[in-house]
Each structure stands twice: as structure tokens, then as C-alpha cells.
Scaffold this motif. Structure first.
Motif, mmCIF file in Angstrom:
data_model
loop_
_atom_site.group_PDB
_atom_site.id
_atom_site.type_symbol
_atom_site.label_atom_id
_atom_site.label_comp_id
_atom_site.label_asym_id
_atom_site.label_seq_id
_atom_site.Cartn_x
_atom_site.Cartn_y
_atom_site.Cartn_z
ATOM 1 N N THR A 357 -10.441 30.808 41.284
ATOM 2 C CA THR A 357 -9.764 29.718 42.011
ATOM 3 C C THR A 357 -10.672 28.501 42.114
ATOM 4 O O THR A 357 -10.222 27.353 41.896
ATOM 5 C CB THR A 357 -9.348 30.201 43.415
ATOM 6 N N LEU A 358 -11.923 28.697 42.452
ATOM 7 C CA LEU A 358 -12.842 27.574 42.589
ATOM 8 C C LEU A 358 -13.081 26.888 41.247
ATOM 9 O O LEU A 358 -13.189 25.648 41.184
ATOM 10 C CB LEU A 358 -14.160 28.059 43.174
ATOM 11 N N GLN A 363 -11.938 22.046 37.934
ATOM 12 C CA GLN A 363 -11.348 21.474 36.709
ATOM 13 C C GLN A 363 -10.312 20.418 37.058
ATOM 14 O O GLN A 363 -10.292 19.329 36.464
ATOM 15 C CB GLN A 363 -10.720 22.581 35.874
ATOM 16 N N TRP A 364 -9.453 20.711 38.018
ATOM 17 C CA TRP A 364 -8.428 19.738 38.417
ATOM 18 C C TRP A 364 -9.077 18.482 38.997
ATOM 19 O O TRP A 364 -8.579 17.374 38.772
ATOM 20 C CB TRP A 364 -7.502 20.376 39.454
ATOM 21 N N ARG A 365 -10.154 18.656 39.731
ATOM 22 C CA ARG A 365 -10.818 17.484 40.290
ATOM 23 C C ARG A 365 -11.374 16.593 39.175
ATOM 24 O O ARG A 365 -11.248 15.359 39.237
ATOM 25 C CB ARG A 365 -11.941 17.938 41.222
ATOM 26 N N ALA A 374 -2.596 13.572 43.545
ATOM 27 C CA ALA A 374 -2.232 14.147 42.250
ATOM 28 C C ALA A 374 -2.563 15.630 42.196
ATOM 29 O O ALA A 374 -1.821 16.429 41.604
ATOM 30 C CB ALA A 374 -2.954 13.396 41.139
ATOM 31 N N ILE A 375 -3.662 16.026 42.808
ATOM 32 C CA ILE A 375 -4.033 17.443 42.831
ATOM 33 C C ILE A 375 -3.023 18.238 43.665
ATOM 34 O O ILE A 375 -2.631 19.353 43.294
ATOM 35 C CB ILE A 375 -5.463 17.599 43.385
ATOM 36 N N LEU A 423 -7.489 26.533 47.442
ATOM 37 C CA LEU A 423 -7.477 25.728 46.219
ATOM 38 C C LEU A 423 -7.789 24.268 46.533
ATOM 39 O O LEU A 423 -8.569 23.608 45.817
ATOM 40 C CB LEU A 423 -6.116 25.857 45.532
ATOM 41 N N MET A 424 -7.207 23.734 47.604
ATOM 42 C CA MET A 424 -7.483 22.349 47.974
ATOM 43 C C MET A 424 -8.941 22.161 48.382
ATOM 44 O O MET A 424 -9.587 21.179 48.006
ATOM 45 C CB MET A 424 -6.554 21.921 49.126
ATOM 46 N N ARG A 425 -9.461 23.064 49.178
ATOM 47 C CA ARG A 425 -10.861 22.936 49.594
ATOM 48 C C ARG A 425 -11.790 23.027 48.382
ATOM 49 O O ARG A 425 -12.818 22.333 48.320
ATOM 50 C CB ARG A 425 -11.205 24.018 50.616
#
Length: 665
Positions: A357-358, A363-365, A374-375, A423-425
Motif C-alpha cells: 500500500t505504501l 507512486q501516485w504521489r 487528484a490522488i 493509502l492517503m497518509r
């Protein structure tokens, strides 16, 4: 009439009546205990009665079984101390008592202890069913005690189910009812009680300040009401009915918790987007201090406290029904200037958990740059495409979020909200889990909204620049009906034992409306409402001195009513004694009344000496009366026929005044 010894063995019919009455007294309490404890106590009572039915159990064995039962109950409650544990131990002792119930003395002892059970029930529940069942049990117990008194007095001829006993007990209740009502409505109440009762040691199902993904399955299958909401004016759309409860910040890899120290900080600033909604919440007892409110509450209602994250708390445990007037509005900006300490708290993750998950979050960041929104959208799109909603989920392992996002891709709100926040953190976006309820069922009869435990829900909040905290419900992305099914598509009672009645919506609405009326009329009658009791008559507020005078007046009227009814109904219960005393009064009009020291035979002989014409008939009646009253052995249909004949003879005997010579009649 001879009296029976209190140690004499009970006949089978009386023993069955006593044990059945004790079971009826115990039933309301068992229904309020945890099911496994209630079943254990009930089975113990049946077993002890069956084993000891023919002959008493040895005293040592009874003691060992009673101690074992107490030990099992204490072990099932975690050796805690509280009013629910005390009630469970009381039920256990009553369940063991039938093993030593054989005589009149034993029967009285059992019924005396059993009468504590209906009253102990009110320590756990004050609903109308508990009141009705407790009242029925108390009346039956009193009539059974009256039967034991008749047996001891040597009157075994009355049937086991004698409606005259119920009539007599009902008359006594009716005599005392006015005084009881006057005390309930008019006796001055204090704003706060002088003393409290111990708290429960066994938690009720409901929200708490912690959440472990997967543990809400039982809660979400429970249709028990938790709160009722009355809106003053227009109600919000059902899609906006998020009832905010505890906000969870800390995650240890398995469990989310709320830091206690955050409760002492003042609420974060919130700018409302609209005027919002005005409403009143009626909260069922939870034995906790947690409250819920429509997201977001503008200010804390009286006698409550709003934490920095807009969690709401009561200063005292909610052990009884409470009402709270509130105002809420959707936020335009909410805590837009997040402090460094809280930002760090909203980004913290435990080391060594959920590496996949991290890695995905980082990667998304990199791909989104500084665009946090957007994330968020990317995560919701992923959930919408590939995830399913189900209550059937395997137990999580060490990397619970990795397993949910990459292996199972199925779960319910706890899984979605927990994984989304992690996921957000991981992507550097402050986030937290919010627990509470969603939706509600609209009761058309009472014009209010019903929220149940099965409406429990968890969602997320993310912090975005310029906007502050915003609500994100990842569960809604995969299963919108999970948010809205409690509003119109699913009627109360759709699950469980009475699921087949789910289409009878008016019946459920009427039932809950009646319960709400009970809450309003009885349980919600507090000191403030008492002071405004006469408001419809133009008296806005009653001062304490006025309340005392009003209660004294009502109590005096009630006491006079009781005295009048008692005097009106004051007569011999025994029909034979009534007929005998009426005969005495007839002779008193002739100057031949029976003296207090005279026996029936001496009185008849004195009357015969004064009036030879009346002596033979009165002497025969007095002999029959004395034989029936003091010879004993009045049992069987033939004896009852003789009794009725004697009563008729006493009623027909009318002594006449002596005729004076020359007198015309």
C-alpha cells in the motif's frame, strides 16, 4: 379452623404454582441479561428443579452447585463489578432456590426473593414491555402469596386459580394508583439525582472510540434503535445524513483509536456553507459518554462538550433516555489552518505494516505531483472499478490493508475507510477515520427519523489546502445502496427472526411511534418538564414551593380517595362470616345482640331463654356454624354444598319482634 405448619410439605399443585410464579418473576430480568447468561440461568433453574423434584438434594451438593453457578457467571462477565453483573448474580441465586423449596416457609422465601427480579429489571431497561411484564409478575406473585396464606389458615378448598384473589389484588392496586401517579407527576424532582447507580460492566453494542476492521458484523445486523431525530423545518437530503460520532486518528496496524487528550481541546473553526438544520435527537441509553450529531455540529448543546475534531461527548454516562437540541450545517471551510501537531498525527503510520500500500501511495504521489485532490479521485475510481461490498470477509492478517486492497478487494465500511485513510497518509495527505451512522428510516406516523445500530458506518476525512477537512466515503463508491438502503428501500425488521414481516411497514412504524410516545410521556419526564407541567393552563413555570403545595394537595386528595374506597370495600371476605355477622345485626335490632365474649352456643342459649320461639332455629344454625368454622375437614364437593346451604339458611333466618296482644300487623 386449624392452621397448617409452615414446615409441612407442599402439595404438587401448590408447588407447581410457586415455581411457575418464580419463573414468571425471573423472566423479565433474563430477557435483559446477555443471551448466554440468560440461557445459562434458565437452564440451571430447570435442571435444579428436575433433579430435586422427588426428594431434596443434599445441602452440601446444593451449596457446591450454587457456588459453581456464581463462579461461571462471574467468569462470563470477566469478574467485573457493575449493576448488570449484580442482576446476573441475583438471577443465578433465584434459579438455584427451587432446589430447596418444599414447605410453606420455603415457598414464601422463594417468592420473596423472586419479587426482587422484576424490580432489578428496571436497572437495565425502563421500556414499556419491562414494566408490563414486571407488573404481571408482581400481581401473580402477590396472588400466590395469598394462596399460601389461605393454605396455612387451613382453607385448602379454594381452587389454585382463584380469580377472587386477582380481583382483591387489583382492587388494592387501584386504591393506591392515584397516590402513585401524584408522586410521579408532582413530587418535586431534582435536576441531578442525589446518588447514582453503578455503571454497567458489560458494554452494550454500539459505537466506541476504537475500531478494528471486521468487528462490526454483529452490530450491522442489529436493528435495535439507537436514536430518533425530529427536524424543525426542512430535513436534509438523505445523502447528507451522516451522524458523526468518534473520530479516530491513531493506527497501530490493526486497530484505530481516538486519542483521549484531543477531547480537551476546543473545536476547530468551521465556516458553514448554508444555514443548516435545526433538530432534536432522542438518544437511547448506551452507558457511554459518546454522542452523535449531524455532520457538522455548529456548537455544542447545553451540558455537552465538543472536541477539536467535532466529536461530541456527554459529561456523564448515558444510562437513561436523553434529548439534545442541536444545529448543524455542511462546512464551506473546516479547520483550513491545520496545526503542525495535528498534521503530524494525521499522517502517522506504524512501521513495518502494509508495504504494498505504501509503495502504491508513493507512486501516485510522484505521478500526481502536488495535486492532492487528484490522488483522492484516483483512489475512488479504483474502488469503483474493482472492489465489491460484502459482509463475508476473512480475518485480516498482519498486513490487513495490503490484503484488502490487493488480494480480497471486498469488504464493508470498516475495511474501505481504514484502507483509504492508510493509502492517503502514505501519499502524504492528512486523513482520519470517522465513525457514526448514516441515513435513517422516516416514520410517517410520528414525522421523525429512526436511526438503528445497523446503520453504523465508517467513512474518511482528508485535509486539502484552502478547504480543510472534507468528507470522503469510499464505501459509497462501490455500493451506494449501502448508504441509502436504510432510508426507504429497507423497512425496520427486514432481518432477523421477523424478516417476513418487513413488508408490514405501518406495523413497525406504529410500534416505534408508541415506544417514542412512552419515552416522551414517561422516561423523558424530567425536572425541567415538571416545572413547565401547567404551561397549557397559562402557568409558565412552577417554582419549588408551588410544586410542593401542588403535590401536597394532590396527595391529600389521593389519600382521601384511598380511605373512601377502603371504607366502602371494608367487609368480611369470608361469605360465611358475612352471613353470620348480618344475622347478629338482625338480632341486635331486637336487643339480643351477641356479646363479644360469647360463643355461638352460649349466645343461642341466652336467646332461647329470652325468646323460646327463636331458640330452636338459632341453636341449630349456631351448631352448624361452629362445626364448619372450628371442626375442620371442609374439603370436597359435598362439603362445599353444605357450606352454601348453611349460608343460605343464615341469610333466610329473619327473627321477628314478639307479638303484643291486641297489636294489629
Amino acid at each position: 379452623m386449624p392452621r397448617r405448619a409452615t414446615g409441612e410439605r407442599l402439595d404438587t399443585g401448590t408447588r407447581v404454582a410457586v415455581l411457575g410464579t418464580a419463573a414468571l418473576c425471573l423472566l423479565p430480568l433474563l430477557l435483559q441479561l446477555p443471551p448466554r447468561i440468560g440461557i445459562l440461568v434458565a437452564l440451571t433453574a430447570v435442571l435444579m428443579t428436575a433433579v430435586s423434584w422427588r426428594q431434596p438434594m443434599p445441602g452440601l451438593l446444593r451449596s457446591l452447585l450454587a457456588l459453581a453457578l456464581v463462579g461461571v457467571v462471574m467468569a462470563m462477565t470477566g469478574f467485573s463489578i457493575g449493576r448488570d453483573v449484580g442482576c446476573a448474580l441475583l438471577a443465578a441465586m433465584i434459579a438455584a432456590k427451587p432446589a430447596e423449596t418444599y414447605s410453606l416457609r420455603d415457598a414464601r422465601s422463594l417468592l420473596g426473593f423472586a419479587l426482587f427480579a422484576p424490580f432489578a429489571t428496571f436497572l437495565l431497561d425502563q421500556g414499556p414491555l419491562s414494566l408490563l411484564s414486571g407488573l404481571v409478575a408482581s400481581v401473580v406473585a402477590l396472588t400466590t402469596l395469598q394462596r399460601l396464606a389461605d393454605i396455612e389458615a387451613g382453607d385448602p378448598g379454594s381452587p389454585a386459580l382463584d380469580w377472587r384473589r386477582f380481583t382483591a389484588i387489583g382492587r388494592l392496586l387501584a386504591i393506591g394508583l392515584p397516590l402513585a401517579l401524584a408522586a410521579f407527576w408532582l413530587f418535586p424532582r431534582l435536576g441531578n439525582p442525589l446518588w447514582g447507580i453503578p455503571e454497567r460492566s458489560l458494554a452494550r453494542p454500539g459505537l466506541s472510540d476504537s475500531m478494528r476492521p471486521g468487528e462490526w458484523v454483529d452490530l450491522m445486523a442489529d436493528d435495535t434503535p439507537t436514536l430518533r431525530v425530529k427536524f424543525f423545518g426542512q430535513a436534509p437530503p438523505t445523502s447528507q445524513m451522516y451522524w458523526r460520532g468518534p473520530v479516530l486518528w491513531d493506527f497501530d496496524g490493526r486497530e484505530w483509536t481516538q486519542p483521549r487528550w484531543l477531547r480537551g481541546l476546543p473545536p476547530a473553526p468551521m465556516e458553514p456553507a448554508t444555514p443548516g438544520w435545526d433538530y432534536e435527537i432522542e438518544v437511547e441509553p448506551t452507558d457511554d459518554r459518546l454522542l452523535v450529531a449531524l455532520d457538522l455540529l455548529r456548537s455544542a448543546p447545553d451540558d455537552s462538550r465538543l472536541a477539536i475534531d467535532h466529536s461530541l461527548f456527554s459529561p456523564r454516562p448515558l444510562t437513561s433516555l436523553t434529548r439534545w437540541r442541536m444545529r448543524s450545517a455542511p462546512p464551506a471551510r473546516y479547520d483550513a489552518d491545520l496545526g503542525a501537531v495535528l498534521r503530524q498525527r494525521a499522517l502517522a503510520l506504524p512501521d513495518g505494516y502494509n508495504p504494498r500500500t505504501l509503495a502504491l501511495a508513493r507512486q501516485w504521489r510522484r505521478e500526481a505531483g502536488r495535486d492532492d485532490a487528484a490522488i483522492v479521485r484516483r483512489a475512488l475510481d479504483w474502488i469503483r472499478r474493482e472492489f465489491a461490498y460484502t459482509l463475508t470477509t476473512p480475518l485480516p492478517g498482519r498486513h490487513s490493508v495490503d490484503e484488502f486492497l490487493f488480494d480480497h478487494k471486498a469488504g464493508f465500511c470498516e475495511h474501505f475507510s481504514s484502507a483509504f485513510v492508510v493509502l492517503m497518509r502514505g501519499a502524504g495527505i492528512p486523513a482520519r477515520v470517522v465513525t457514526g451512522y448514516t441515513g435513517g428510516y422516516y416514520n410517517r406516523i410520528g414525522d421523525y427519523w429512526l436511526v438503528r445500530r445497523s446503520d453504523a458506518h465508517a467513512w474518511a476525512e482528508v485535509w486539502l489546502p484552502e478547504r480543510g477537512w472534507i468528507r470522503v466515503d469510499p464505501t459509497a463508491a462501490v455500493a451506494p445502496e449501502r448508504i441509502y438502503d436504510t432510508l426507504a428501500d429497507r423497512a425496520p425488521g427486514a432481518g432477523g427472526l421477523f424478516g417476513g414481516l418487513a413488508n408490514v411497514t405501518p406495523a413497525f412504524e406504529l410500534s416505534d411511534w408508541l415506544r417514542r410516545g412512552w419515552n416522551d410521556f414517561v422516561l423523558g419526564f424530567d425536572a425541567d418538564r415538571q416545572r413547565h407541567l401547567l404551561q397549557p393552563l397559562g402557568i409558565d413555570r412552577l417554582e419549588p414551593r408551588q410544586m410542593i403545595l401542588l403535590f401536597a394537595l394532590a396527595a391529600a386528595i389521593a389519600v382521601l380517595w384511598m380511605a373512601w374506597l377502603s371504607h366502602r370495600g371494608e367487609r368480611e371476605r369470608d361469605p360465611l362470616l358475612r352471613a353470620w355477622h348480618r344475622l347478629d345485626r338482625r338480632y341486635a335490632r331486637l336487643g339480643l345482640a351477641r356479646a363479644a365474649h360469647e360463643t355461638a352456643g352460649d349466645w343461642a342459649r341466652r336467646v332461647a331463654a329470652a325468646r323460646p320461639d327463636l331458640g330452636p332455629e338459632l341453636n341449630g344454625l349456631s351448631q352448624r356454624f361452629a362445626e364448619w368454622r372450628y371442626a375442620g375437614g371442609q374439603a370436597g364437593p359435598g362439603e362445599r354444598t353444605r357450606l352454601k346451604a348453611l349460608i343460605r339458611a343464615l341469610r333466610r333466618h329473619r327473627p321477628q319482634r314478639p307479638r303484643i296482644p291486641g297489636e294489629h300487623r
